[in-house]
Design an enzyme around this catalytic site. Structure first.
Site, PDB file in Angstrom:
ATOM      1  N   THR A   6       0.718  -1.261   0.000  1.00  0.00           N
ATOM      2  CA  THR A   6       0.000   0.000   0.000  1.00  0.00           C
ATOM      3  C   THR A   6       0.748   1.315   0.000  1.00  0.00           C
ATOM      4  O   THR A   6       0.602   2.046  -0.941  1.00  0.00           O
ATOM      5  CB  THR A   6      -1.036   0.003   1.129  1.00  0.00           C
ATOM      6  OG1 THR A   6      -0.418  -0.348   2.333  1.00  0.00           O
ATOM      7  CG2 THR A   6      -2.139  -0.971   0.838  1.00  0.00           C
ATOM      8  N   LYS A  38       8.860  -2.876   0.006  1.00  0.00           N
ATOM      9  CA  LYS A  38       8.275  -2.419  -1.248  1.00  0.00           C
ATOM     10  C   LYS A  38       9.128  -1.367  -1.941  1.00  0.00           C
ATOM     11  O   LYS A  38       8.669  -0.716  -2.870  1.00  0.00           O
ATOM     12  CB  LYS A  38       6.883  -1.854  -0.977  1.00  0.00           C
ATOM     13  CG  LYS A  38       5.976  -2.813  -0.270  1.00  0.00           C
ATOM     14  CD  LYS A  38       4.703  -2.112   0.112  1.00  0.00           C
ATOM     15  CE  LYS A  38       4.226  -2.578   1.448  1.00  0.00           C
ATOM     16  NZ  LYS A  38       3.079  -1.829   1.917  1.00  0.00           N
ATOM     17  N   GLY A  50       9.744   2.532  -5.537  1.00  0.00           N
ATOM     18  CA  GLY A  50       8.806   1.905  -4.614  1.00  0.00           C
ATOM     19  C   GLY A  50       7.483   1.681  -5.313  1.00  0.00           C
ATOM     20  O   GLY A  50       7.143   2.401  -6.250  1.00  0.00           O
ATOM     21  N   SER A 129      -2.844   3.441  -0.603  1.00  0.00           N
ATOM     22  CA  SER A 129      -4.018   3.822   0.185  1.00  0.00           C
ATOM     23  C   SER A 129      -3.715   4.792   1.302  1.00  0.00           C
ATOM     24  O   SER A 129      -4.552   5.605   1.648  1.00  0.00           O
ATOM     25  CB  SER A 129      -4.747   2.593   0.720  1.00  0.00           C
ATOM     26  OG  SER A 129      -3.862   1.616   1.134  1.00  0.00           O
ATOM     27  N   CYS A 164      -4.281   5.238   8.643  1.00  0.00           N
ATOM     28  CA  CYS A 164      -4.790   4.391   7.563  1.00  0.00           C
ATOM     29  C   CYS A 164      -4.756   2.918   7.966  1.00  0.00           C
ATOM     30  O   CYS A 164      -3.699   2.412   8.356  1.00  0.00           O
ATOM     31  CB  CYS A 164      -3.948   4.602   6.304  1.00  0.00           C
ATOM     32  SG  CYS A 164      -4.444   3.547   4.925  1.00  0.00           S
ATOM     33  N   THR A 167      -2.102   0.687   6.166  1.00  0.00           N
ATOM     34  CA  THR A 167      -0.708   1.089   6.301  1.00  0.00           C
ATOM     35  C   THR A 167      -0.257   0.748   7.713  1.00  0.00           C
ATOM     36  O   THR A 167      -0.973   1.020   8.669  1.00  0.00           O
ATOM     37  CB  THR A 167      -0.558   2.615   6.078  1.00  0.00           C
ATOM     38  OG1 THR A 167      -1.099   2.954   4.803  1.00  0.00           O
ATOM     39  CG2 THR A 167       0.890   3.056   6.147  1.00  0.00           C
TER      40      THR A 167
END
Length: 177
Positions: A6, A38, A50, A129, A164, A167
């Protein structure tokens, strides 16, 4: 349902650039992994990248991006434009569900499957997100502190991870200084 990876954030200040990603990967509405990485360095550790989106799709894009960097001698802008053109026009690539942030000491770009290669106005880029939360925090920190880019991306992702649900706060950071 797809595996989703994300939140990615990058901040550039002069010839300093840092990129960070959270560690969460979700499958539908379930946290599947907490410590995913990531972000990566490419082209003799001179380029950062990323991803956010479907994990398998992002890995395919990383491979394509690395090939483009090799093909264009590490020219980030040229490799990014060529990847975006291929991504948009290739029938199989067009179905990939991911976005990339790529950076070197001169450029900070966001790449998408619709052919977008975007340069930000404020040298802050965020995707995923939790991207808007991380972006907002980074913008405030960059504007009102003297923190280095790697400190800004860490603190901003920490804040995004507290807001979030997609996350987390297992943050990986890479930097070019």
């Amino acid at each position: 349902m797809k595996f989703r990876a994300t939140t990615i954030l990058a901040v550039k200040d002069g010839d300093k650039v840092a990129i960070a990603g959270d560690g969460q990967v979700t499958f539908g509405d379930t946290v599947f992994k907490n410590k995913a990485k990531k972000i990566r360095k490419f082209y003799n550790d001179s380029i950062l990248a990323g991803f956010a989106g479907a994990a398998a799709d992002a890995f395919a894009l990383f491979d394509k991006f690395e090939n483009k960097l090799d093909e264009y001698g590490g020219n980030l802008k040229k490799a990014s434009v060529e990847l975006a053109k291929e991504w948009r026009s290739d029938k199989a690539l067009r179905e990939l569900d991911a976005m990339l942030i790529v950076a070197d000491k001169k450029n900070l770009l966001i790449l998408s499957g619709t052919g977008d290669v975007l340069e930000t106005d404020d040298n802050i880029a965020a995707i995923g997100s939790g991207g808007t939360y991380a972006y907002s925090a980074a913008k405030a920190l960059k504007r009102h502190t003297q923190l280095e880019p790697h400190e800004i991306v860490c603190e901003s992702l920490q804040i995004a991870g507290e807001i979030c649900i997609y996350t987390n706060t297992n943050i990986s950071v890479e930097k070019l200084y």
